[in-house]
Design a protein around this motif. Structure first.
Motif, mmCIF file in Angstrom:
data_model
loop_
_atom_site.group_PDB
_atom_site.id
_atom_site.type_symbol
_atom_site.label_atom_id
_atom_site.label_comp_id
_atom_site.label_asym_id
_atom_site.label_seq_id
_atom_site.Cartn_x
_atom_site.Cartn_y
_atom_site.Cartn_z
ATOM 1 N N PRO A 37 -60.898 -83.291 -15.560
ATOM 2 C CA PRO A 37 -61.552 -82.113 -14.926
ATOM 3 C C PRO A 37 -60.404 -80.837 -15.044
ATOM 4 O O PRO A 37 -60.907 -79.971 -15.057
ATOM 5 N N GLU A 38 -59.176 -81.030 -15.401
ATOM 6 C CA GLU A 38 -58.222 -80.133 -15.513
ATOM 7 C C GLU A 38 -58.759 -79.338 -16.766
ATOM 8 O O GLU A 38 -58.522 -78.044 -17.182
ATOM 9 N N LYS A 39 -59.234 -80.003 -17.705
ATOM 10 C CA LYS A 39 -59.908 -79.155 -18.982
ATOM 11 C C LYS A 39 -60.923 -78.232 -18.690
ATOM 12 O O LYS A 39 -61.018 -77.450 -19.108
ATOM 13 N N ALA A 40 -61.861 -78.793 -17.540
ATOM 14 C CA ALA A 40 -63.123 -77.768 -17.275
ATOM 15 C C ALA A 40 -62.098 -76.668 -16.486
ATOM 16 O O ALA A 40 -62.749 -75.371 -16.666
ATOM 17 N N TYR A 41 -61.212 -76.691 -15.491
ATOM 18 C CA TYR A 41 -60.369 -75.607 -14.993
ATOM 19 C C TYR A 41 -59.605 -74.673 -15.620
ATOM 20 O O TYR A 41 -59.552 -73.518 -15.157
ATOM 21 N N PHE A 42 -58.855 -75.537 -16.322
ATOM 22 C CA PHE A 42 -57.664 -74.664 -17.045
ATOM 23 C C PHE A 42 -58.085 -74.278 -18.534
ATOM 24 O O PHE A 42 -57.159 -73.420 -19.221
ATOM 25 N N SER A 43 -58.878 -74.833 -19.239
ATOM 26 C CA SER A 43 -59.141 -74.510 -20.466
ATOM 27 C C SER A 43 -59.606 -72.918 -20.586
ATOM 28 O O SER A 43 -60.161 -72.378 -19.651
ATOM 29 N N ASP A 44 -59.114 -72.564 -21.892
ATOM 30 C CA ASP A 44 -59.820 -70.927 -21.965
ATOM 31 C C ASP A 44 -61.273 -70.962 -22.490
ATOM 32 O O ASP A 44 -61.482 -70.361 -23.504
ATOM 33 N N LEU A 102 -68.305 -71.894 -17.834
ATOM 34 C CA LEU A 102 -69.092 -72.827 -18.432
ATOM 35 C C LEU A 102 -68.848 -74.264 -18.273
ATOM 36 O O LEU A 102 -69.721 -75.204 -17.883
ATOM 37 N N THR A 103 -67.647 -74.831 -18.502
ATOM 38 C CA THR A 103 -67.135 -75.910 -18.648
ATOM 39 C C THR A 103 -67.116 -76.445 -17.080
ATOM 40 O O THR A 103 -67.499 -77.684 -16.861
ATOM 41 N N GLU A 104 -66.979 -75.807 -16.026
ATOM 42 C CA GLU A 104 -66.865 -76.070 -14.733
ATOM 43 C C GLU A 104 -68.472 -76.457 -14.072
ATOM 44 O O GLU A 104 -68.776 -77.478 -13.602
ATOM 45 N N PHE A 105 -69.340 -75.682 -14.717
ATOM 46 C CA PHE A 105 -70.952 -75.849 -14.343
ATOM 47 C C PHE A 105 -71.157 -77.362 -14.939
ATOM 48 O O PHE A 105 -71.854 -77.982 -14.367
ATOM 49 N N LEU A 137 -67.696 -76.523 -5.291
ATOM 50 C CA LEU A 137 -66.628 -75.366 -5.336
ATOM 51 C C LEU A 137 -65.429 -75.577 -4.326
ATOM 52 O O LEU A 137 -64.502 -75.452 -4.603
ATOM 53 N N LYS A 138 -66.127 -76.416 -3.294
ATOM 54 C CA LYS A 138 -64.786 -76.857 -2.454
ATOM 55 C C LYS A 138 -64.028 -77.931 -3.024
ATOM 56 O O LYS A 138 -62.802 -77.883 -2.904
ATOM 57 N N GLN A 139 -64.659 -78.899 -3.695
ATOM 58 C CA GLN A 139 -63.987 -79.745 -4.400
ATOM 59 C C GLN A 139 -62.936 -79.416 -5.485
ATOM 60 O O GLN A 139 -61.906 -79.764 -5.569
ATOM 61 N N ARG A 140 -63.445 -78.221 -6.104
ATOM 62 C CA ARG A 140 -62.861 -77.599 -7.255
ATOM 63 C C ARG A 140 -61.700 -77.146 -6.633
ATOM 64 O O ARG A 140 -60.509 -76.959 -7.404
ATOM 65 N N SER A 141 -61.690 -76.485 -5.604
ATOM 66 C CA SER A 141 -60.459 -75.531 -5.064
ATOM 67 C C SER A 141 -59.318 -76.522 -4.642
ATOM 68 O O SER A 141 -58.295 -76.328 -4.952
ATOM 69 N N ILE A 142 -59.863 -77.797 -4.091
ATOM 70 C CA ILE A 142 -58.874 -79.014 -3.850
ATOM 71 C C ILE A 142 -58.310 -79.415 -4.992
ATOM 72 O O ILE A 142 -56.891 -79.702 -5.367
ATOM 73 N N GLU A 143 -59.126 -79.411 -6.138
ATOM 74 C CA GLU A 143 -58.654 -80.138 -7.355
ATOM 75 C C GLU A 143 -57.599 -79.371 -7.902
ATOM 76 O O GLU A 143 -56.695 -79.714 -8.547
ATOM 77 N N ILE A 144 -57.978 -77.868 -8.189
ATOM 78 C CA ILE A 144 -57.031 -76.963 -8.835
ATOM 79 C C ILE A 144 -55.937 -76.962 -7.973
ATOM 80 O O ILE A 144 -54.691 -76.978 -8.617
ATOM 81 N N ASP A 145 -55.670 -76.881 -6.725
ATOM 82 C CA ASP A 145 -54.530 -76.816 -6.200
ATOM 83 C C ASP A 145 -53.702 -77.897 -6.372
ATOM 84 O O ASP A 145 -52.371 -77.876 -6.534
ATOM 85 N N ARG A 146 -54.150 -79.232 -6.237
ATOM 86 C CA ARG A 146 -53.757 -80.606 -6.635
ATOM 87 C C ARG A 146 -53.055 -80.483 -7.944
ATOM 88 O O ARG A 146 -51.761 -80.822 -8.377
ATOM 89 N N LEU A 147 -53.949 -80.021 -8.785
ATOM 90 C CA LEU A 147 -53.306 -80.011 -10.219
ATOM 91 C C LEU A 147 -52.231 -78.995 -10.525
ATOM 92 O O LEU A 147 -51.289 -79.248 -11.444
ATOM 93 N N GLU A 148 -52.315 -78.004 -10.049
ATOM 94 C CA GLU A 148 -51.376 -76.917 -10.142
ATOM 95 C C GLU A 148 -49.843 -77.392 -9.484
ATOM 96 O O GLU A 148 -48.845 -77.138 -10.072
#
Length: 199
Positions: A37-44, A102-105, A137-148
């Motif tokens: 999932p980090e590729k969805a969130y952090f890729s350009d 797009l990757t997040e969707f 979107l709630k899950q996304r926020s939690i995952e982004i915080d954890r990955l960061e």
């Protein structure tokens, strides 16, 4: 019409048109993102807004509609969504979530297909998709915080411990522990530094 921003110009240069871009950002991409999932969130990758600016808002709506149609076909509900329902839902997503990549969707769609957010009961339900997306979107926020947090911890470890070539933090820790148990003062000092980092 507003001039294309730098990201939109870069997207048009990379893909020339929406069709070429759509070949890359397809549902199979979403399946690959399930384990990364980090590729969805952090890729350009482009956001909805960048895509719309590069190829036009109708192209973005068509892209979202295509993802929704594929979901409808995948679920094999008794009553398929009609064109107006799909188009209306696609417009709502395109208008309201310009900041979503797009990757997040695509990751959301793949998770929906796996049943992360429930299922349809007999017919295609755009409201259920909207509610599921809010959960995503709630899950996304939690995952982004954890990955960061994981990324920052790893950076800090690498900067402070300066891992030698061929070592992971675990293997270095094990070696330092063994050397320290034999009275190696340098290893003891390094282990103390390690404990400060972990605290």
């Amino acid at each position: 019409m507003l001039p294309l921003d730098i990201k939109a110009r870069a997207l048009r240069k990379a893909y020339l048109d929406a069709d070429q871009c759509d070949l890359v950002f397809h549902s199979t991409t979403g399946a690959k993102l399930l384990t990364r999932p980090e590729k969805a969130y952090f890729s350009d990758t482009p956001t909805f807004a960048v895509y719309a600016q590069a190829f036009g808002f109708p192209s973005l709506v068509l892209w979202v509609k295509t993802q929704l149609l594929e979901l409808d076909l995948f679920t094999e509900v008794k009553v398929d969504a009609d064109n107006d329902t799909l188009l209306g839902a696609a417009r709502l997503f395109a208008h309201n979530y310009g900041w979503v990549k797009l990757t997040e969707f695509l990751l959301f769609m793949a998770r929906f297909k796996l049943g992360y957010y429930g299922k349809f009961y007999g017919y295609f339900d755009p409201i259920a998709i909207g509610e599921a997306f809010l959960s995503f979107l709630k899950q996304r926020s939690i995952e982004i915080d954890r990955l960061e947090c994981e990324r920052k911890t790893k950076q800090r470890e690498q900067q402070q411990l300066q891992l030698p070539e061929g070592y992971t933090s675990y293997t270095l820790y094990q070696e330092l522990k063994e050397r320290a148990s034999k009275g190696d003062k340098k290893a003891i000092k390094e282990l103390n530094k390690w404990k400060e980092i972990s605290a």
